[in-house]
Design an enzyme around this catalytic site. Structure first.
Site, PDB file in Angstrom:
ATOM      1  N   LYS A  87       0.825  -1.213   0.000  1.00 43.14           N
ATOM      2  CA  LYS A  87       0.000   0.000   0.000  1.00 43.14           C
ATOM      3  C   LYS A  87       0.859   1.263   0.000  1.00 43.14           C
ATOM      4  O   LYS A  87       0.388   2.346   0.308  1.00 43.14           O
ATOM      5  CB  LYS A  87      -0.940  -0.006   1.200  1.00 43.14           C
ATOM      6  CG  LYS A  87      -1.955  -1.135   1.131  1.00 43.14           C
ATOM      7  CD  LYS A  87      -2.939  -1.067   2.271  1.00 43.14           C
ATOM      8  CE  LYS A  87      -3.899  -2.208   2.242  1.00 43.14           C
ATOM      9  NZ  LYS A  87      -4.915  -2.124   1.224  1.00 43.14           N
ATOM     10  N   CYS A  88       2.114   1.121  -0.381  1.00 39.97           N
ATOM     11  CA  CYS A  88       3.065   2.228  -0.422  1.00 39.97           C
ATOM     12  C   CYS A  88       3.019   2.889  -1.799  1.00 39.97           C
ATOM     13  O   CYS A  88       2.792   2.230  -2.811  1.00 39.97           O
ATOM     14  CB  CYS A  88       4.472   1.691  -0.150  1.00 39.97           C
ATOM     15  SG  CYS A  88       5.781   2.936  -0.220  1.00 39.97           S
ATOM     16  N   GLY A  89       3.247   4.167  -1.833  1.00 43.47           N
ATOM     17  CA  GLY A  89       3.277   4.896  -3.097  1.00 43.47           C
ATOM     18  C   GLY A  89       4.415   4.478  -4.016  1.00 43.47           C
ATOM     19  O   GLY A  89       4.441   4.850  -5.185  1.00 43.47           O
TER      20      GLY A  89
END
Length: 156
Positions: free
Chosen positions: A34-36
């Protein structure tokens, strides 16, 4: 402790020692689905496919210390496989900092201090380990893995 003595747990629950990869250069990455920076999975998979026959081992270790990961390693591995086409080994969720950091990340951090000290600053921090198990270099979370492909080639 050397890196080959460290025990890790694969996403499927199997525990093993990194001795399994003795003689192979490793690119070890703390990941988060869920990291950019998830776009880096594409570059990591490209490197994995391009250099696996020459011995490179890419290893993903999900971490939720930055609140950007699913609840289990199995869920993270499945998301990586389905959403990003990851085929390299994924592992159980680990802590990368602090007194409860996994021994692997304690070693990696100690051997390659970053700009602001030894702690892992964010997801997608990458560590290059040579065939002899020496931790060679740390790459920042924002460093695209394709930008240090030449470094990897030097250790194949």
């Amino acid at each position: 402790m050397n890196i080959y003595e460290i025990e890790v747990t694969a996403a499927n629950g199997e525990s093993y020692k990194l001795e399994r990869y003795k003689g192979h250069p490793m690119l070890i990455v703390n990941t988060a689905t869920k990291c950019g920076l998830v776009g880096q999975f594409d570059a990591l998979e490209t490197l994995n496919k391009k250099y696996v026959e020459q011995g490179l081992v890419v290893l993903g270790f999900p971490s939720n210390q930055f609140k950007q990961e699913l609840s289990t390693g199995a869920e993270a591995a499945e998301a990586c496989r389905l959403s990003y086409g990851v085929t390299f080994p994924m592992h159980d969720v680990v802590k990368v900092n602090g007194s409860e950091a996994h021994p692997l990340f304690q070693l990696l951090s100690e051997e390659t201090k970053g700009i602001l000290g030894k702690s892992v600053k964010w997801n997608f921090t990458k560590f290059l380990v040579d065939r002899e198990g020496n931790v060679i270099k740390r790459y920042a979370p924002t460093d695209n893995p394709m930008k240090f492909e030449k470094d990897i080639e030097n250790y194949l």
